[in-house]
Write a protein that holds these residues in place. Structure first.
Motif, PDB file in Angstrom:
ATOM      1  N   ILE A   9       6.804   0.985  -3.483  1.00  0.00           N
ATOM      2  CA  ILE A   9       5.429   0.365  -3.213  1.00  0.00           C
ATOM      3  C   ILE A   9       5.518  -0.592  -2.091  1.00  0.00           C
ATOM      4  O   ILE A   9       6.084  -1.609  -2.272  1.00  0.00           O
ATOM      5  CB  ILE A   9       4.920  -0.389  -4.503  1.00  0.00           C
ATOM      6  N   VAL A  11       3.500  -3.448   0.054  1.00  0.00           N
ATOM      7  CA  VAL A  11       2.472  -4.420   0.025  1.00  0.00           C
ATOM      8  C   VAL A  11       2.026  -4.685   1.607  1.00  0.00           C
ATOM      9  O   VAL A  11       2.871  -5.477   2.122  1.00  0.00           O
ATOM     10  CB  VAL A  11       2.731  -5.717  -0.685  1.00  0.00           C
ATOM     11  N   ARG A  38      -6.013  -6.778   0.153  1.00  0.00           N
ATOM     12  CA  ARG A  38      -6.176  -6.639  -1.392  1.00  0.00           C
ATOM     13  C   ARG A  38      -6.195  -7.751  -2.222  1.00  0.00           C
ATOM     14  O   ARG A  38      -5.986  -8.661  -1.718  1.00  0.00           O
ATOM     15  CB  ARG A  38      -5.242  -5.544  -1.973  1.00  0.00           C
ATOM     16  N   ALA A  40      -5.380 -10.929  -4.572  1.00  0.00           N
ATOM     17  CA  ALA A  40      -4.033 -11.728  -4.534  1.00  0.00           C
ATOM     18  C   ALA A  40      -4.009 -12.647  -5.836  1.00  0.00           C
ATOM     19  O   ALA A  40      -5.051 -13.151  -6.083  1.00  0.00           O
ATOM     20  CB  ALA A  40      -3.670 -12.400  -3.379  1.00  0.00           C
ATOM     21  N   GLN A  84       0.932 -12.682  -3.003  1.00  0.00           N
ATOM     22  CA  GLN A  84       1.185 -12.175  -3.998  1.00  0.00           C
ATOM     23  C   GLN A  84       0.219 -11.081  -4.602  1.00  0.00           C
ATOM     24  O   GLN A  84      -0.744 -11.483  -5.224  1.00  0.00           O
ATOM     25  CB  GLN A  84       1.739 -12.961  -5.052  1.00  0.00           C
ATOM     26  N   GLY A  85       0.392  -9.708  -4.557  1.00  0.00           N
ATOM     27  CA  GLY A  85      -0.314  -8.725  -4.538  1.00  0.00           C
ATOM     28  C   GLY A  85      -0.713  -8.617  -6.122  1.00  0.00           C
ATOM     29  O   GLY A  85       0.277  -8.930  -7.033  1.00  0.00           O
ATOM     30  N   GLU A  87      -2.519  -5.374  -7.895  1.00  0.00           N
ATOM     31  CA  GLU A  87      -2.267  -4.132  -8.266  1.00  0.00           C
ATOM     32  C   GLU A  87      -2.162  -3.218  -6.899  1.00  0.00           C
ATOM     33  O   GLU A  87      -3.179  -3.256  -6.173  1.00  0.00           O
ATOM     34  CB  GLU A  87      -3.440  -3.616  -9.166  1.00  0.00           C
ATOM     35  N   GLY A  90       3.443  -7.294  -5.931  1.00  0.00           N
ATOM     36  CA  GLY A  90       4.594  -7.415  -5.075  1.00  0.00           C
ATOM     37  C   GLY A  90       4.133  -8.430  -3.914  1.00  0.00           C
ATOM     38  O   GLY A  90       2.961  -8.766  -3.903  1.00  0.00           O
ATOM     39  N   THR A  91       5.050  -9.055  -3.416  1.00  0.00           N
ATOM     40  CA  THR A  91       5.107 -10.062  -2.527  1.00  0.00           C
ATOM     41  C   THR A  91       4.761  -9.457  -1.012  1.00  0.00           C
ATOM     42  O   THR A  91       5.821  -8.710  -0.670  1.00  0.00           O
ATOM     43  CB  THR A  91       5.865 -11.027  -2.694  1.00  0.00           C
ATOM     44  N   SER A  92       4.010  -9.862  -0.389  1.00  0.00           N
ATOM     45  CA  SER A  92       3.923  -9.249   1.230  1.00  0.00           C
ATOM     46  C   SER A  92       4.841  -9.841   2.083  1.00  0.00           C
ATOM     47  O   SER A  92       5.617 -10.961   1.837  1.00  0.00           O
ATOM     48  CB  SER A  92       2.422  -9.445   1.689  1.00  0.00           C
TER      49      SER A  92
END
Length: 210
Positions: A9, A11, A38, A40, A84-85, A87, A90-92
């Motif tokens: 996945i 981000v 998206r 966060a 930090q996303g 859905e 995860g961290t970009s």
């Protein structure tokens, strides 16, 4: 037994913009906007290559605004943001850095000279000299109108940068000024110096042509 498929996945990174992007002076207020692809859980603002974040916003939909009030010399650096996303979680990665260039009016402006003087014919080569004898940073040539410098150059041993406009046309007519980058780790600029005005005289229209 079939090999197990692993889903990776990703981000996507955010982007960072600076407002205003030009003409910031010591004491001004600047806004940095972190644009998100998206929603966060949090968004953080960092100084470039510094792992400790300086500001954070929680529960952000599509953009986080960070205000830096009363800009000081040490604020003139590069910045990045990260989020930090929700859905998928995860961290970009950090955004591409943006540079906060700050004018510090406590530094003396550079001097400027124009040769030949003022009015010239089309096709002439024009030289603009900018001098900064005390601070040997990069010298920038500005033309009234464009927001960014049109040329830049490292000064010679005497602190002078020589810019040449080759075979000038009426489009080169205008008012020119210089500034310089103050040496050191911060992105500090001097104030703009005095101006010189260039007027390019068009060639006469041949007889029989309007």
């Amino acid at each position: 037994m079939a090999p197990m498929a692993v889903a990776l996945i990703l981000v996507p990174p955010p982007s960072l913009s600076l407002h205003p992007s030009q003409g910031v002076s010591v004491g001004d207020t600047v806004t940095l906007r972190c644009h998100l692809p998206r929603p966060a859980a949090w968004v953080r603002l960092y100084r470039y290559e510094n792992p400790t974040y300086i500001k954070q916003k929680d529960k952000v939909q599509d953009m986080a605004e960070f205000s830096l009030a009363g800009i000081k010399q040490f604020d003139a650096v590069r910045y990045q943001c990260q989020y930090q996303g929700l859905e998928p979680a995860g961290t970009s990665e950090e955004s591409d850095p943006v540079e906060l260039l700050v004018t510090d009016n406590s530094y003396p402006p550079p001097s400027i000279s124009l040769s030949p003087k003022e009015r010239v014919k089309m096709g002439t080569n024009v030289t603009i000299c900018c001098s900064n004898q005390n601070y040997r940073g990069t010298i920038f040539l500005h033309k009234d109108g464009p927001s960014a410098p049109i040329q830049h150059q490292h000064p010679d041993g005497g602190g002078t940068a020589t810019f040449t406009l080759f075979e000038v046309t009426p489009a080169d007519s205008g008012t020119y000024r210089c500034s310089y980058r103050v040496g050191g780790s911060y992105l500090l600029l001097s104030p703009l110096g005095n101006n010189v005005t260039l007027e390019v005289i068009p060639n006469p229209t041949p007889p029989g042509r309007s």
